[in-house]
Design an enzyme around this catalytic site. Structure first.
Site: not given
Ligand code: NAD
Length: 424
Positions: A111, A226, A228-230
């Protein structure tokens, strides 16, 4: 947050796994906890105003017994400052080692990042590119397709990954080297299915967890924290498996629709209105109400430290799949275990991303590219096996899935280490 030492937390989890595996030797424990190498670099960059600014960058290479180091590069400014960031990348590189091992991808843990917040500071594209290329230059001797393969992380994207690949290639006799980094755009050697990987992987984990407790996915109620992507892709794939999403949230608030809704309708709504709040037919609820609402499957997919002991005591779900990193506090784990809720821990539930990063690297090394289905099927095989191996260990040792995943991962690294021994 700055008071918590993330590397101490990561190391404690390794010690817990060593206790269960019967590893008493202090030297072996030191070997498993400490990173192999921690690089801290100075990055002088000419800013748009003509002045020089010096940034600090890190790369922590935790363990490569099972394959090259793998892990993200973030551009971030944690509140504890540069010192905290050093501990954070050390911890995150350790978790990458275990994440790769639990799903048995032949990679190690790394990392890194630069202490800068490009969003807060509104850096120009040119400034960002100069930071990125300087960082790539400083890392160029320790990264490479067979050495250490970074990927995007907080506030970095395919664009920075392409710049790192290009810098590395030019420094290496102009040799086309897509395998030095993953998370690239498709046109630069990226993999199909990378965008859906984490959500799809979490959905596969939920499917396996449901089988293990004989829960039918058809009609099962899902809550997403949440959006978002995940979490959106996890929701969409679970919908395809027959489940019904009844709750979601974002930074502006949480909603519940008792009879369920179509995920793509909420995606469209959020695109137009900027939030999930106000979605027709929904009721606005607090974060606590969302997390503790009666449902079958809870997917924390937003932030860390969301489920504490108070929330744990009120949970009414059967499965938790941690799409986010670290959403559950250690104090909550025993309560959740006692309630017989099955938790798919983050290192397994969100490992779809690293599985497909691995497959991207494999395709780059072959120079031959697979279809979406081929990539998704290969990822499914790794994740399903990871789930089953973890579940079997949790039954064998009568421990929760989080500890079982660590026992599996640490055991695999120890096995690789023992094959090689120490040289020189
Ligand atoms: P993202 O930015 O696409 O989505 C994050 C979401 O969380 C958004 O909808 C945002 O509005 C929401 N959010 C922010 N603050 C909030 C709150 N206080 N209450 C509720 N929702 C809230 O991010 P992502 O890529 O989906 O990542 C989300 C989590 O998944 C993170 O912990 C990240 O480390 C983990 N993760 C993601 C991936 C990936 O490939 N995208 C891989 C491994 C782990």
């Amino acid at each position: 947050m700055a008071n918590v030492d993330p590397f101490e937390n990561a190391s404690q989890q390794v010690h817990d796994a060593c206790d269960i595996l019967g590893i008493k030797d202090k030297g072996m424990r030191d070997y498993l906890t400490m990173p192999n190498r921690l690089l801290r670099v100075k990055l002088p960059v000419k800013m748009d105003n003509g002045k020089i600014r010096v940034f600090t960058g890190f790369r922590s290479q935790h363990n490569n017994d099972r394959g090259p180091y793998k892990g993200g590069i973030r551009y971030f400014d944690p509140e504890g400052g540069v010192k905290y960031m050093e501990r954070e990348v050390m911890a995150l590189s350790s978790w990458m080692t275990w994440k790769c091992a639990v799903v048995d991808v032949p990679l190690g843990g790394g990392k890194g990042g630069v202490f800068v917040n490009p969003k807060k500071e509104k850096l120009s594209e040119g400034e960002l590119e100069r930071i990125t290329r300087r960082f790539a230059y400083m890392l160029s001797e320790v990264i490479g397709p067979g050495k250490d393969i970074p990927a995007p992380d907080v506030y970095t994207t395919g664009k920075e990954m392409t710049q790192i690949m290009d810098t590395f290639s030019k420094l290496n006799e102009n040799k086309y080297s897509p395998g030095v980094i993953t998370g690239k755009p498709i046109s630069m050697g990226g993999s199909l299915a990378r965008n859906v990987a984490t959500g799809l992987g979490a959905a596969y984990c939920v499917r396996e967890a449901a089988k293990s407790i004989k829960l039918k996915l058809k009609g099962a109620k899902v809550v997403l924290q949440g959006f978002g992507n995940a979490s959106t892709f996890a929701g969409e794939y679970l919908e395809k498996m027959g489940a019904k999403v009844i709750g979601a949230s974002d930074s502006k608030g949480s909603i519940i629709v008792q009879n369920g809704f179509k995920v793509n309708k909420l995606i469209e709504y959020k695109k137009n209105r900027g939030s999930v709040v106000g979605f027709p037919g929904s009721k606005k609820v607090s974060t606590e109400q969302l997390l503790t609402t009666k449902c079958d499957i809870l997917i924390p997919g937003a932030l860390e430290n969301q489920i504490d002991k108070k929330i744990a005591a009120k949970l009414q779900c059967k499965i938790i799949a941690e799409a986010a990193n670290g959403p559950t506090l250690p104090e909550a784990d025993p309560i959740i275990y006692q309630k017989k809720i099955i938790v798919v821990p983050d290192i397994l539930a969100n490992s779809g991303g690293v599985c497909i990063s691995y497959l991207e690297w494999v395709q780059n090394n072959m120079g031959y590219y697979w279809s979406f289905e081929e990539v998704a099927n290969k990822m499914e095989a790794n994740i399903t096996r990871g789930f089953r191996d973890t579940h079997a260990l949790s039954k064998k040792h009568k421990i929760d899935m989080r500890r079982a995943a660590m026992v599996l991962a640490v055991g695999r690294v120890v096995e690789a280490f023992n094959q090689k021994g120490i040289w020189p």
